[in-house]
Design an enzyme around this catalytic site. Structure first.
Site, mmCIF file in Angstrom:
data_model
loop_
_atom_site.group_PDB
_atom_site.id
_atom_site.type_symbol
_atom_site.label_atom_id
_atom_site.label_comp_id
_atom_site.label_asym_id
_atom_site.label_seq_id
_atom_site.Cartn_x
_atom_site.Cartn_y
_atom_site.Cartn_z
ATOM 1 C CD GLU A 1 0.748 5.219 -6.874
ATOM 2 O OE1 GLU A 1 0.412 6.168 -6.153
ATOM 3 O OE2 GLU A 1 -0.065 4.658 -7.656
ATOM 4 C CB CYS B 1 -0.157 2.147 -4.601
ATOM 5 S SG CYS B 1 -1.072 1.940 -6.144
#
Length: 159
Positions: free
Chosen positions: A58, A89
């Site tokens: 991510e 993330c």
């Protein structure tokens, strides 16, 4: 966007996870960021290949999308990630102002192969000085002064 389009984007994220792990880049995680129906950022986990513990799929995708769009805000964008984002993330996605998060596998699924985020959620609930890695306040007044200077600067770029 149709369900079929969402599924196509998710399949791309899952394939990035497969390719990245197969080629020794890192763990089995992939992500793509979509803005206005177009892929603007992709990422697979590169933690072990780059010796960067923050190089989760991510985060890699956020960095690429922001670079491509020449902005630090991904407002209006969606992320498709092969697994539910970890706390780091998730925080990065909030900082990036992403509009929607689509994920495939769950954090429980990841835990079954050794990627257990439960510890981080427990640690985050503790006061800073009571965490496994203690966080000790130091020179707060001097740092707050820098905050005040930045806040008064008419040329600052808020985010």
């Amino acid at each position: 966007m149709t369900k079929t389009q969402h599924e196509q984007f998710m399949k791309q994220a899952i394939e990035l996870a497969r390719a990245g792990s197969k080629h020794g880049q890192g763990g089995p995680f992939g992500a793509i960021i979509v803005f206005e129906g177009k892929v603007v950022g992709t990422g697979s986990n590169k933690v072990t290949s780059t010796n960067d513990p923050t190089a989760h799929a991510e985060v890699v995708a956020i960095r690429e999308a922001c670079r491509n769009l020449k902005t630090f805000s991904l407002k209006g964008a969606q992320i498709y990630t092969s697994c539910e984002p970890c706390p780091m993330c998730l925080a990065a996605l909030y900082w990036a102002r992403i509009d929607q998060i689509f994920f495939a596998a769950t954090q429980e699924d990841a835990a079954t192969i050794g990627f257990d985020d439960a510890f981080f959620y427990i640690e985050l609930k503790k006061s800073p000085q009571n965490r496994l890695i203690p966080a000790i306040p130091l020179l707060r007044d001097q740092s707050v002064e820098v905050f005040k200077e930045w806040h008064k600067d008419p040329n600052r770029i808020p985010y």
